[in-house]
Design a protein around this motif. Structure first.
Motif, mmCIF file in Angstrom:
data_model
loop_
_atom_site.group_PDB
_atom_site.id
_atom_site.type_symbol
_atom_site.label_atom_id
_atom_site.label_comp_id
_atom_site.label_asym_id
_atom_site.label_seq_id
_atom_site.Cartn_x
_atom_site.Cartn_y
_atom_site.Cartn_z
ATOM 1 N N VAL B 85 0.839 -1.208 0.000
ATOM 2 C CA VAL B 85 0.000 0.000 0.000
ATOM 3 C C VAL B 85 0.872 1.257 0.000
ATOM 4 N N GLY B 86 1.996 1.194 0.705
ATOM 5 C CA GLY B 86 2.933 2.324 0.688
ATOM 6 C C GLY B 86 3.357 2.657 -0.736
ATOM 7 N N ASN B 87 3.632 1.629 -1.519
ATOM 8 C CA ASN B 87 3.988 1.843 -2.922
ATOM 9 C C ASN B 87 2.832 2.495 -3.684
ATOM 10 N N LYS B 88 1.606 2.059 -3.398
ATOM 11 C CA LYS B 88 0.446 2.666 -4.063
ATOM 12 C C LYS B 88 0.316 4.151 -3.702
ATOM 13 N N LEU B 89 0.611 4.477 -2.446
ATOM 14 C CA LEU B 89 0.544 5.881 -2.027
ATOM 15 C C LEU B 89 1.539 6.707 -2.831
ATOM 16 N N ALA B 90 2.760 6.191 -2.922
ATOM 17 C CA ALA B 90 3.791 6.936 -3.643
ATOM 18 C C ALA B 90 3.446 7.047 -5.125
ATOM 19 N N ASP B 91 2.887 5.976 -5.676
ATOM 20 C CA ASP B 91 2.470 6.029 -7.090
ATOM 21 C C ASP B 91 1.428 7.124 -7.294
ATOM 22 N N ALA B 92 0.436 7.152 -6.409
ATOM 23 C CA ALA B 92 -0.670 8.113 -6.559
ATOM 24 C C ALA B 92 -0.183 9.551 -6.393
ATOM 25 N N ALA B 93 0.621 9.776 -5.366
ATOM 26 C CA ALA B 93 1.143 11.128 -5.154
ATOM 27 C C ALA B 93 1.992 11.548 -6.349
ATOM 28 N N GLY B 94 2.789 10.612 -6.844
ATOM 29 C CA GLY B 94 3.664 10.895 -7.983
ATOM 30 C C GLY B 94 2.898 11.320 -9.223
ATOM 31 N N GLU B 95 1.797 10.630 -9.482
ATOM 32 C CA GLU B 95 0.936 11.010 -10.626
ATOM 33 C C GLU B 95 0.491 12.455 -10.542
ATOM 34 N N VAL B 96 0.013 12.818 -9.367
ATOM 35 C CA VAL B 96 -0.459 14.200 -9.163
ATOM 36 C C VAL B 96 0.691 15.185 -9.337
ATOM 37 N N ILE B 97 1.792 14.877 -8.678
ATOM 38 C CA ILE B 97 2.915 15.819 -8.668
ATOM 39 C C ILE B 97 3.473 16.033 -10.074
ATOM 40 N N ARG B 98 3.584 14.950 -10.840
ATOM 41 C CA ARG B 98 4.125 15.107 -12.197
ATOM 42 C C ARG B 98 3.225 15.980 -13.054
ATOM 43 N N ALA B 122 -3.433 18.244 -3.381
ATOM 44 C CA ALA B 122 -4.030 17.169 -4.188
ATOM 45 C C ALA B 122 -3.285 15.852 -3.997
ATOM 46 N N ALA B 123 -1.965 15.929 -3.881
ATOM 47 C CA ALA B 123 -1.181 14.702 -3.687
ATOM 48 C C ALA B 123 -1.521 14.070 -2.339
ATOM 49 N N GLU B 124 -1.654 14.899 -1.310
ATOM 50 C CA GLU B 124 -1.981 14.353 0.003
ATOM 51 C C GLU B 124 -3.359 13.709 -0.021
ATOM 52 N N GLU B 125 -4.322 14.376 -0.639
ATOM 53 C CA GLU B 125 -5.679 13.822 -0.726
ATOM 54 C C GLU B 125 -5.696 12.470 -1.408
ATOM 55 N N SER B 126 -4.894 12.330 -2.462
ATOM 56 C CA SER B 126 -4.872 11.063 -3.194
ATOM 57 C C SER B 126 -4.349 9.941 -2.294
ATOM 58 N N MET B 127 -3.410 10.262 -1.404
ATOM 59 C CA MET B 127 -2.873 9.250 -0.505
ATOM 60 C C MET B 127 -3.873 8.918 0.604
ATOM 61 N N VAL B 128 -4.512 9.933 1.146
ATOM 62 C CA VAL B 128 -5.489 9.716 2.216
ATOM 63 C C VAL B 128 -6.608 8.801 1.734
ATOM 64 N N LYS B 129 -7.048 9.004 0.520
ATOM 65 C CA LYS B 129 -8.137 8.211 -0.063
ATOM 66 C C LYS B 129 -7.764 6.727 -0.103
ATOM 67 N N ILE B 130 -6.546 6.447 -0.537
ATOM 68 C CA ILE B 130 -6.098 5.052 -0.622
ATOM 69 C C ILE B 130 -6.021 4.422 0.759
ATOM 70 N N LEU B 131 -5.563 5.195 1.745
ATOM 71 C CA LEU B 131 -5.455 4.664 3.103
ATOM 72 C C LEU B 131 -6.840 4.409 3.702
ATOM 73 N N GLU B 132 -7.780 5.301 3.451
ATOM 74 C CA GLU B 132 -9.132 5.108 3.984
ATOM 75 C C GLU B 132 -9.776 3.863 3.377
ATOM 76 N N ASN B 134 -8.001 1.128 2.235
ATOM 77 C CA ASN B 134 -7.264 -0.079 2.587
ATOM 78 C C ASN B 134 -7.135 -0.340 4.080
ATOM 79 N N PHE B 135 -6.981 0.727 4.868
ATOM 80 C CA PHE B 135 -6.765 0.563 6.306
ATOM 81 C C PHE B 135 -7.621 1.553 7.079
ATOM 82 N N TRP B 147 -4.345 15.562 11.592
ATOM 83 C CA TRP B 147 -4.702 14.258 12.158
ATOM 84 C C TRP B 147 -6.084 13.794 11.695
ATOM 85 N N ARG B 148 -6.143 12.530 11.356
ATOM 86 C CA ARG B 148 -7.411 11.954 10.895
ATOM 87 C C ARG B 148 -7.494 10.544 11.455
ATOM 88 N N CYS B 149 -8.538 10.235 12.215
ATOM 89 C CA CYS B 149 -8.613 8.883 12.784
ATOM 90 C C CYS B 149 -10.044 8.536 13.150
#
Lengths: 340, 338
Positions: B85-98, B122-132, B134-135, B147-149
């Motif tokens: 999932v960490g890899n997915k986060l980095a992939d998603a953030a990377g897409e936005v950033i590029r 936008a990059a942070e939002e894309s990562m938060v979405k994946i975490l919500e 998956n975990f 903080w979000r929990c």
């Protein structure tokens, strides 16, 4: 014959005429590429000839234009660009071989990888020049002055790795710098980053390109809005340090650590100002066509044209350099440097 | 089941035991990848279980030493899933950033005058979405969104900085990084440094060797300061006493943000010293650097620790990272930060 460039083309500085015609520099903005020895500007023809007549430049379409002598024609220039690209390709091949490699793979015990890469890259470029332009002179950072003749109108000035500390620490922002001088004036400048495969090419009378795309500096009205780069605060000594601090204290964001890459970013419109002290000619000559061709300005801290005559007994003097994307922030910087 | 890593693997620091077992940190050097819940170290078995027994770690390869049961609180299938999932986060953030890199966009100035951009958010939002997705029971602490929990308590916190080095990003300089850390009971067990333009990704995982784009890496040896290449981001990030202390070390190279720590883990840089770093800027560095044989602590030589929670202050820390313990000690001796 001629094609229009995009409407984002910014006009360049006109440099004051220098009494010595060999280093007369007139950079003017032409909204089209030169691909033929007769240019149309509006409805006026510029005839290129090899007679030594007075140069006169005027962009007004109703004014009578005298014959202009640039001393070379544009087929020549295209050939120089072509060979310039070959130089950068060759240096890049060598450099990529040594980048991020560990010391222990090399068998020259007393030489660091960067020294080997520097020397090998420069040699590869010198070889290509000797094959293609045997009558041209070469001034290399590593190997110094090389010339078959006693005099040469054309001098190639080479720095294979500008930013050796970046190279040594595996940081992919150093650059290969290549300049061609004609009678002392840089007519071609290349900044090449061989790891990222980014190449900025500046050519007299043409718009600067990054990987073939035309680029432009951006507007910036004053220091308080400017993003400024310099390589290190430790490269300024004495009065230069004090002068630099006057500008640095007023800019919006001072940033560090880019070597020549900062000037490339400026030409591309992402950085507003670059100010450095103690630069060698092989580190700034190539920047001049790149920056001027993208609409920027680059001079010494007094606002004077940067000039260095390469010859067999040239001293390699140091220069203070200021480059800006917009004349307003450039003037603001000079006013604060107060370097009289 | 197990494979040996190369002989260049360096041993890591053992951190002193903290009285609170929730944040006990024991970094082990294991010369092999963990791919099964029973490990062989030399001829000794480490049994992983979920009972709360005392943790005892011993790196001695003497096959005659008795090892107690070790509780890391998660198993390694979990860890593989976290890495995935960490890899997915980095992939998603990377897409936005590029999408936003070297494009024109509005730059907003935050209250502390640091710039933030739409790319950050936008990059942070894309990562938060994946975490919500998956975990959902994990907490998240994002540099932009805080903080979000969903739960009141959680063992797992993801700490995110979508763009570390926003000023580099804004000026088109491709050396900023996306930083992702996963904390388990306060301890970073996963750290990712991702440079989405150069497509370089450093992944540090508890108990494993750090990799760069899948290749295992190692810091390099460096006996003393005089031989060291030192990086820091900017001279302006040290104030007062910190500035004085830093000047005692040596003349640095500038301008790398988190990329300097990545270069250190890869063995091209010897020392990185910075002041005023926020937790979301150093937590991900810890597994990356320790997993490549380096050391990273505060200027007093203490473990860097920050408890993420709904009312965490985002304190600032002075950080020193080194590839070799000798130059690390030399740096501490010069910083004299008591």
């Amino acid at each position: 014959m001629l094609s229009h460039s995009s409407s984002r083309f910014l006009s360049l500085n006109h440099h004051p005429r220098h009494p010595n015609p060999a280093i007369y520099s007139c950079s003017f903005s032409l909204p089209f590429r030169i691909s033929h020895s007769t240019l149309k500007f509006g409805a006026i023809d510029f005839k290129m000839s090899s007679t030594n007549s007075t140069v006169s430049c005027n962009g007004n379409s109703n004014v009578d234009i005298q014959t202009m002598d640039l001393g070379f024609d544009h087929l020549d220039l295209d050939r120089y660009v072509d060979v310039g690209n070959k130089l950068a390709d060759a240096a890049g091949e060598v450099i990529r071989k040594y980048f991020r490699k560990s010391f222990d793979i090399l068998d020259k015990e007393d030489l660091s990888p960067v020294t080997i890469a520097d020397q090998a890259a420069e040699e590869s470029m010198v070889k290509i020049l000797e094959e293609n332009f045997p009558s041209h002179a070469i001034f290399g950072e590593e190997s110094g002055w090389r010339c078959k003749e006693n005099f040469a109108d054309y001098v190639w000035v080479l720095d294979p790795i500008d930013g050796t500390k970046s190279f040594i620490t595996g940081k992919p922002l150093f650059g290969t710098l290549i300049a061609l001088l004609h009678k002392g004036r840089p007519i071609l400048g290349i900044i090449d980053q061989p790891v990222l495969r980014e190449r900025w090419i500046g050519i007299s009378g043409r718009r600067t390109t990054l990987n073939g795309q035309e680029i432009s500096t951006r507007s910036c009205p004053q220091l308080s809005k400017a993003y400024l780069y310099t390589t290190s605060p430790h490269l300024f000594s004495g009065d230069a340090e004090v002068a630099f601090a006057r500008v640095r204290n007023k800019v919006k964001v001072p940033l560090y650590g880019c070597d020549c890459y900062a000037y490339a970013l400026l030409a591309s419109g992402y950085v507003d100002l670059v100010i450095e002290s103690g630069l060698k000619p092989y580190d700034f000559l190539s920047l001049i066509p790149v920056i001027e061709g993208s609409g920027g300005v680059i001079t010494d801290w007094r606002g004077h044209q940067l000039h260095w005559e390469a010859s067999s007994n040239s001293d390699v003097a140091s220069f203070n350099v200021v480059a800006a994307g917009d004349k307003r922030v450039y003037q603001d910087a000079l006013d604060n440097l107060q370097w009289y």
